[in-house]
Design a protein around this motif. Structure first.
Motif, mmCIF file in Angstrom:
data_model
loop_
_atom_site.group_PDB
_atom_site.id
_atom_site.type_symbol
_atom_site.label_atom_id
_atom_site.label_comp_id
_atom_site.label_asym_id
_atom_site.label_seq_id
_atom_site.Cartn_x
_atom_site.Cartn_y
_atom_site.Cartn_z
ATOM 1 N N TYR A 116 3.099 -2.115 -18.633
ATOM 2 C CA TYR A 116 3.616 -3.432 -18.261
ATOM 3 C C TYR A 116 4.852 -3.294 -17.375
ATOM 4 O O TYR A 116 4.986 -3.947 -16.340
ATOM 5 C CB TYR A 116 4.019 -4.217 -19.514
ATOM 6 C CG TYR A 116 2.894 -4.899 -20.243
ATOM 7 C CD1 TYR A 116 2.024 -5.765 -19.577
ATOM 8 C CD2 TYR A 116 2.702 -4.709 -21.604
ATOM 9 C CE1 TYR A 116 1.007 -6.406 -20.252
ATOM 10 C CE2 TYR A 116 1.690 -5.345 -22.287
ATOM 11 C CZ TYR A 116 0.842 -6.198 -21.616
ATOM 12 O OH TYR A 116 -0.162 -6.822 -22.281
ATOM 13 N N VAL A 118 -4.591 -9.451 -21.530
ATOM 14 C CA VAL A 118 -3.415 -9.317 -22.401
ATOM 15 C C VAL A 118 -3.492 -10.159 -23.661
ATOM 16 O O VAL A 118 -2.685 -10.002 -24.570
ATOM 17 C CB VAL A 118 -2.140 -9.719 -21.632
ATOM 18 C CG1 VAL A 118 -1.915 -8.803 -20.450
ATOM 19 C CG2 VAL A 118 -2.209 -11.173 -21.168
ATOM 20 N N CYS A 167 3.655 -11.817 -21.845
ATOM 21 C CA CYS A 167 2.963 -10.753 -21.111
ATOM 22 C C CYS A 167 2.401 -11.265 -19.785
ATOM 23 O O CYS A 167 2.410 -10.549 -18.780
ATOM 24 C CB CYS A 167 1.838 -10.171 -21.972
ATOM 25 S SG CYS A 167 2.398 -9.231 -23.405
#
Length: 287
Positions: A213, A230, A255
């Motif tokens: 990430y 995600v 996310c």
């Protein structure tokens, strides 16, 4: 950058695509699946009405603590949905001028027999989680002109790989995608039809997922759309200590925002409405 899929073209940069999940299963990890086609169609309709650009339909859970089903059983779950897929958008209008409409259709399978049986009926994208051990699915995508997702993992699907360790997960992803892109092109798939998925939670530990990430921009040099599935992932549970996947939507939004700021182009999610709203806010802020 363009993504071409069976006669449809999406041009980037643009607001990231939202891929709504439809699980025709009775053992989805997030508890959202159903073997009832009517319920699957209703889920797709709800996703499209909320702004989904693409529907991702699958007939088998990726959970490693569930036995595999047969190719014929998996195909039998998906095919009736494909016949009725137009019901998900007929009579509707896009939520705004940016939503891809009519929505694209993604088939989520790693088995070549299922890919052939379903994509011959309908579908723009083959969402293959197999990590591409052979070129068979690439040849199917090339023959039918569909897009193809190349997802990173280690070993066969439906098997646990929680003991995998990486000296440098980012270097591993770099080498993997370079090799697999060349493999897919060699099998006849156009580079413009490829999508890359770093495989969050697949054969990766919490530290690996977070590092991916954090450094996602390093993968944008391949100039292919990056897909981040995600939604409600284990890495969110690891950070927030939330055992029930249904309660992880706030973490999912975090996310999505982080991924969109780092170059992700497609998000595969359960809660389409929340993600579309988040992206509709973040996109004009950063652009």
């Amino acid at each position: 950058m363009i993504l071409t899929m069976r006669g449809r073209t999406v041009t980037f940069p643009r607001r990231p695509l939202v891929m709504g999940i439809v699980n025709i299963t009775d053992d989805s990890f997030s508890g959202d699946g159903s073997l009832q086609i009517e319920q699957a169609i209703e889920t797709a309709q709800r996703h499209v009405a909320a702004g989904a650009d693409m529907i991702d339909v699958g007939g088998e859970s990726a959970r490693t603590n569930r036995a595999e089903i047969s190719e014929s059983a998996e195909s039998a779950r998906i095919l009736p949905f494909l016949d009725r897929f137009p019901e998900s958008y007929e009579g509707k209008k896009p939520v705004d001028e940016i939503q891809v409409f009519p929505p694209l259709l993604s088939i989520n399978t790693w088995r070549a027999g299922v890919a052939k049986a379903t994509l011959r009926v309908a579908g723009h994208l083959l969402n293959d989680m197999s990590a591409f051990p052979t070129s068979e699915n690439a040849r199917i995508a090339a023959e039918l002109g569909t897009g193809l997702v190349i997802m990173h993992s280690v070993g066969l699907p439906k098997q646990r790989h929680t003991d995998v360790q990486y000296a440098d997960v980012l270097s591993t992803l770099e080498s993997f995608f370079e090799a697999k892109i060349n493999q897919a092109i060699g099998a006849g798939v156009a580079r413009e039809a490829l999508v890359l998925d770093p495989g969050i939670d697949f054969a990766k530990q919490k530290r690996d997922n977070l590092r991916i990430y954090r450094n996602l921009k390093l993968l944008t040099h391949f100039e292919r759309p990056i897909l981040l599935p995600v939604s409600r992932k284990t890495v969110i549970a690891d950070v927030l200590e939330i055992p029930n996947p249904v309660d992880r939507d706030a973490g999912t939004i975090a996310c999505v925002v982080a991924g969109s700021l780092r170059g992700a182009s497609i998000f595969r999610v359960h809660n389409v409405q929340a993600v579309v709203q988040a992206l509709r806010v973040i996109h004009p802020i950063v652009n």
